[in-house]
Design a protein around this motif. Structure first.
Motif, PDB file in Angstrom:
ATOM      1  N   PHE A 183       0.836  -1.204   0.000  1.00 56.65           N
ATOM      2  CA  PHE A 183       0.000   0.000   0.000  1.00 56.65           C
ATOM      3  C   PHE A 183       0.873   1.257   0.000  1.00 56.65           C
ATOM      4  O   PHE A 183       0.567   2.229  -0.696  1.00 56.65           O
ATOM      5  CB  PHE A 183      -0.973   0.010   1.175  1.00 56.65           C
ATOM      6  CG  PHE A 183      -1.887   1.191   1.140  1.00 56.65           C
ATOM      7  CD1 PHE A 183      -2.866   1.299   0.169  1.00 56.65           C
ATOM      8  CD2 PHE A 183      -1.756   2.219   2.061  1.00 56.65           C
ATOM      9  CE1 PHE A 183      -3.696   2.413   0.110  1.00 56.65           C
ATOM     10  CE2 PHE A 183      -2.582   3.325   2.017  1.00 56.65           C
ATOM     11  CZ  PHE A 183      -3.568   3.426   1.037  1.00 56.65           C
ATOM     12  N   GLN A 184       1.946   1.242   0.757  1.00 59.76           N
ATOM     13  CA  GLN A 184       2.860   2.386   0.735  1.00 59.76           C
ATOM     14  C   GLN A 184       3.428   2.584  -0.670  1.00 59.76           C
ATOM     15  O   GLN A 184       3.544   3.712  -1.146  1.00 59.76           O
ATOM     16  CB  GLN A 184       3.971   2.190   1.757  1.00 59.76           C
ATOM     17  CG  GLN A 184       3.477   2.264   3.193  1.00 59.76           C
ATOM     18  CD  GLN A 184       4.575   2.010   4.206  1.00 59.76           C
ATOM     19  OE1 GLN A 184       5.743   2.302   3.977  1.00 59.76           O
ATOM     20  NE2 GLN A 184       4.201   1.461   5.347  1.00 59.76           N
ATOM     21  N   ASP A 185       3.751   1.485  -1.352  1.00 60.31           N
ATOM     22  CA  ASP A 185       4.214   1.571  -2.735  1.00 60.31           C
ATOM     23  C   ASP A 185       3.124   2.136  -3.642  1.00 60.31           C
ATOM     24  O   ASP A 185       3.409   2.884  -4.584  1.00 60.31           O
ATOM     25  CB  ASP A 185       4.644   0.197  -3.257  1.00 60.31           C
ATOM     26  CG  ASP A 185       5.908  -0.326  -2.586  1.00 60.31           C
ATOM     27  OD1 ASP A 185       6.637   0.470  -1.949  1.00 60.31           O
ATOM     28  OD2 ASP A 185       6.163  -1.550  -2.705  1.00 60.31           O
ATOM     29  N   ALA A 186       1.871   1.782  -3.358  1.00 62.10           N
ATOM     30  CA  ALA A 186       0.750   2.298  -4.155  1.00 62.10           C
ATOM     31  C   ALA A 186       0.625   3.815  -4.001  1.00 62.10           C
ATOM     32  O   ALA A 186       0.350   4.528  -4.976  1.00 62.10           O
ATOM     33  CB  ALA A 186      -0.552   1.612  -3.747  1.00 62.10           C
ATOM     34  N   ILE A 187       0.838   4.307  -2.800  1.00 58.99           N
ATOM     35  CA  ILE A 187       0.800   5.757  -2.578  1.00 58.99           C
ATOM     36  C   ILE A 187       1.899   6.430  -3.401  1.00 58.99           C
ATOM     37  O   ILE A 187       1.655   7.434  -4.080  1.00 58.99           O
ATOM     38  CB  ILE A 187       0.948   6.087  -1.072  1.00 58.99           C
ATOM     39  CG1 ILE A 187      -0.289   5.627  -0.311  1.00 58.99           C
ATOM     40  CG2 ILE A 187       1.194   7.593  -0.872  1.00 58.99           C
ATOM     41  CD1 ILE A 187      -0.142   5.707   1.199  1.00 58.99           C
ATOM     42  N   ASP A 188       3.091   5.870  -3.353  1.00 58.99           N
ATOM     43  CA  ASP A 188       4.201   6.433  -4.135  1.00 58.99           C
ATOM     44  C   ASP A 188       3.913   6.363  -5.634  1.00 58.99           C
ATOM     45  O   ASP A 188       4.214   7.305  -6.373  1.00 58.99           O
ATOM     46  CB  ASP A 188       5.506   5.701  -3.822  1.00 58.99           C
ATOM     47  CG  ASP A 188       5.999   5.960  -2.404  1.00 58.99           C
ATOM     48  OD1 ASP A 188       5.611   6.986  -1.800  1.00 58.99           O
ATOM     49  OD2 ASP A 188       6.773   5.130  -1.898  1.00 58.99           O
ATOM     50  N   ALA A 189       3.322   5.267  -6.080  1.00 60.13           N
ATOM     51  CA  ALA A 189       2.993   5.118  -7.505  1.00 60.13           C
ATOM     52  C   ALA A 189       1.945   6.144  -7.928  1.00 60.13           C
ATOM     53  O   ALA A 189       2.021   6.707  -9.028  1.00 60.13           O
ATOM     54  CB  ALA A 189       2.499   3.711  -7.793  1.00 60.13           C
ATOM     55  N   VAL A 217      -6.214  -3.336   2.109  1.00 63.04           N
ATOM     56  CA  VAL A 217      -6.136  -2.715   3.437  1.00 63.04           C
ATOM     57  C   VAL A 217      -7.424  -1.959   3.782  1.00 63.04           C
ATOM     58  O   VAL A 217      -7.429  -1.096   4.658  1.00 63.04           O
ATOM     59  CB  VAL A 217      -4.898  -1.787   3.546  1.00 63.04           C
ATOM     60  CG1 VAL A 217      -3.615  -2.589   3.457  1.00 63.04           C
ATOM     61  CG2 VAL A 217      -4.919  -0.672   2.515  1.00 63.04           C
ATOM     62  N   TRP A 218      -8.500  -2.284   3.109  1.00 65.83           N
ATOM     63  CA  TRP A 218      -9.778  -1.578   3.238  1.00 65.83           C
ATOM     64  C   TRP A 218     -10.251  -1.478   4.686  1.00 65.83           C
ATOM     65  O   TRP A 218     -10.864  -0.495   5.078  1.00 65.83           O
ATOM     66  CB  TRP A 218     -10.823  -2.295   2.392  1.00 65.83           C
ATOM     67  CG  TRP A 218     -12.007  -1.465   2.055  1.00 65.83           C
ATOM     68  CD1 TRP A 218     -13.269  -1.597   2.577  1.00 65.83           C
ATOM     69  CD2 TRP A 218     -12.063  -0.389   1.119  1.00 65.83           C
ATOM     70  NE1 TRP A 218     -14.104  -0.668   2.009  1.00 65.83           N
ATOM     71  CE2 TRP A 218     -13.390   0.091   1.111  1.00 65.83           C
ATOM     72  CE3 TRP A 218     -11.134   0.224   0.283  1.00 65.83           C
ATOM     73  CZ2 TRP A 218     -13.805   1.149   0.301  1.00 65.83           C
ATOM     74  CZ3 TRP A 218     -11.540   1.265  -0.520  1.00 65.83           C
ATOM     75  CH2 TRP A 218     -12.858   1.717  -0.501  1.00 65.83           C
ATOM     76  N   ASN A 219      -9.985  -2.501   5.498  1.00 60.11           N
ATOM     77  CA  ASN A 219     -10.416  -2.517   6.900  1.00 60.11           C
ATOM     78  C   ASN A 219      -9.247  -2.568   7.880  1.00 60.11           C
ATOM     79  O   ASN A 219      -9.425  -2.930   9.041  1.00 60.11           O
ATOM     80  CB  ASN A 219     -11.345  -3.717   7.139  1.00 60.11           C
ATOM     81  CG  ASN A 219     -12.610  -3.608   6.335  1.00 60.11           C
ATOM     82  OD1 ASN A 219     -13.242  -2.568   6.289  1.00 60.11           O
ATOM     83  ND2 ASN A 219     -12.988  -4.688   5.660  1.00 60.11           N
ATOM     84  N   ALA A 260      -6.801   4.170   2.294  1.00 62.33           N
ATOM     85  CA  ALA A 260      -7.170   3.332   1.147  1.00 62.33           C
ATOM     86  C   ALA A 260      -8.475   3.809   0.524  1.00 62.33           C
ATOM     87  O   ALA A 260      -8.597   3.889  -0.709  1.00 62.33           O
ATOM     88  CB  ALA A 260      -7.299   1.875   1.586  1.00 62.33           C
ATOM     89  N   ARG A 261      -9.439   4.156   1.347  1.00 60.83           N
ATOM     90  CA  ARG A 261     -10.727   4.630   0.835  1.00 60.83           C
ATOM     91  C   ARG A 261     -10.558   5.961   0.092  1.00 60.83           C
ATOM     92  O   ARG A 261     -11.123   6.155  -0.985  1.00 60.83           O
ATOM     93  CB  ARG A 261     -11.726   4.760   1.980  1.00 60.83           C
ATOM     94  CG  ARG A 261     -12.101   3.413   2.566  1.00 60.83           C
ATOM     95  CD  ARG A 261     -12.789   3.528   3.927  1.00 60.83           C
ATOM     96  NE  ARG A 261     -12.801   2.243   4.600  1.00 60.83           N
ATOM     97  CZ  ARG A 261     -13.781   1.364   4.512  1.00 60.83           C
ATOM     98  NH1 ARG A 261     -14.837   1.623   3.796  1.00 60.83           N
ATOM     99  NH2 ARG A 261     -13.710   0.218   5.155  1.00 60.83           N
ATOM    100  N   ALA A 262      -9.764   6.852   0.649  1.00 59.37           N
ATOM    101  CA  ALA A 262      -9.538   8.147   0.007  1.00 59.37           C
ATOM    102  C   ALA A 262      -8.743   7.996  -1.290  1.00 59.37           C
ATOM    103  O   ALA A 262      -9.055   8.630  -2.307  1.00 59.37           O
ATOM    104  CB  ALA A 262      -8.819   9.086   0.973  1.00 59.37           C
ATOM    105  N   LEU A 263      -7.711   7.153  -1.261  1.00 62.94           N
ATOM    106  CA  LEU A 263      -6.887   6.962  -2.448  1.00 62.94           C
ATOM    107  C   LEU A 263      -7.671   6.265  -3.558  1.00 62.94           C
ATOM    108  O   LEU A 263      -7.599   6.661  -4.722  1.00 62.94           O
ATOM    109  CB  LEU A 263      -5.624   6.163  -2.110  1.00 62.94           C
ATOM    110  CG  LEU A 263      -4.666   5.911  -3.276  1.00 62.94           C
ATOM    111  CD1 LEU A 263      -4.174   7.213  -3.898  1.00 62.94           C
ATOM    112  CD2 LEU A 263      -3.488   5.068  -2.817  1.00 62.94           C
ATOM    113  N   LYS A 264      -8.446   5.251  -3.215  1.00 64.98           N
ATOM    114  CA  LYS A 264      -9.203   4.529  -4.240  1.00 64.98           C
ATOM    115  C   LYS A 264     -10.231   5.442  -4.906  1.00 64.98           C
ATOM    116  O   LYS A 264     -10.416   5.399  -6.125  1.00 64.98           O
ATOM    117  CB  LYS A 264      -9.888   3.305  -3.641  1.00 64.98           C
ATOM    118  CG  LYS A 264     -10.463   2.386  -4.709  1.00 64.98           C
ATOM    119  CD  LYS A 264     -10.839   1.040  -4.139  1.00 64.98           C
ATOM    120  CE  LYS A 264     -11.283   0.106  -5.240  1.00 64.98           C
ATOM    121  NZ  LYS A 264     -11.521  -1.244  -4.737  1.00 64.98           N
ATOM    122  N   LEU A 265     -10.855   6.294  -4.124  1.00 62.26           N
ATOM    123  CA  LEU A 265     -11.791   7.264  -4.691  1.00 62.26           C
ATOM    124  C   LEU A 265     -11.072   8.199  -5.659  1.00 62.26           C
ATOM    125  O   LEU A 265     -11.552   8.477  -6.760  1.00 62.26           O
ATOM    126  CB  LEU A 265     -12.477   8.062  -3.579  1.00 62.26           C
ATOM    127  CG  LEU A 265     -13.414   9.176  -4.038  1.00 62.26           C
ATOM    128  CD1 LEU A 265     -14.581   8.606  -4.837  1.00 62.26           C
ATOM    129  CD2 LEU A 265     -13.906   9.959  -2.840  1.00 62.26           C
TER     130      LEU A 265
END
Length: 118
Positions: free
Chosen positions: A16-22, A51-53, A82-87
């Motif tokens: 998930f941290q990598d997803a934020i960086d991506a 990591v939704w929950n 995760a909810r904010a990023l996915k949106l």
């Protein structure tokens, strides 16, 4: 893919941290970024689902990166992030479908994030 509740394993939190960086590095008009997870590459929106929950506290450097992209989760947890990023990923993909903007100067805005308003 499983969703983790409570405390997520380290490799899931790292993905998930990598997803934020991506997301931070993502230029408008490009396909949704992917990150490595469990010996394969998955979309960052799929990592958000993992990591939704998750109630673990997101590290400050990750919260700062989200802030640079004008993403403000409601809480300091992985789940809220995760909810904010996915949106935001969904919004970016819809925006790309509608307008197909052309990146300027490497695709970043003055805020440093390709998706920021600044």
């Amino acid at each position: 893919m499983p969703r983790y509740s409570g405390r997520a394993p380290g490799h899931v939190r790292n993905a998930f941290q990598d997803a934020i960086d991506a997301f931070f590095e993502w230029n408008s008009g490009e396909a949704e970024p992917r990150v490595e997870f469990a010996d394969r590459e998955i979309k960052i929106s799929a990592v958000c689902s993992l990591v939704w929950n998750c109630t673990d506290i997101l590290p400050m450097h990750c919260r700062n990166t989200l802030g640079y992209c004008d993403i403000e989760p409601r809480a300091r947890t992985y789940a809220a992030a995760a909810r904010a990023l996915k949106l935001r990923v969904k919004e970016e993909l819809e925006l790309d479908d509608i307008s197909k903007p052309v990146p300027i100067h490497g695709g970043t805005t003055s805020s440093g994030c390709p998706h920021g308003d600044g």
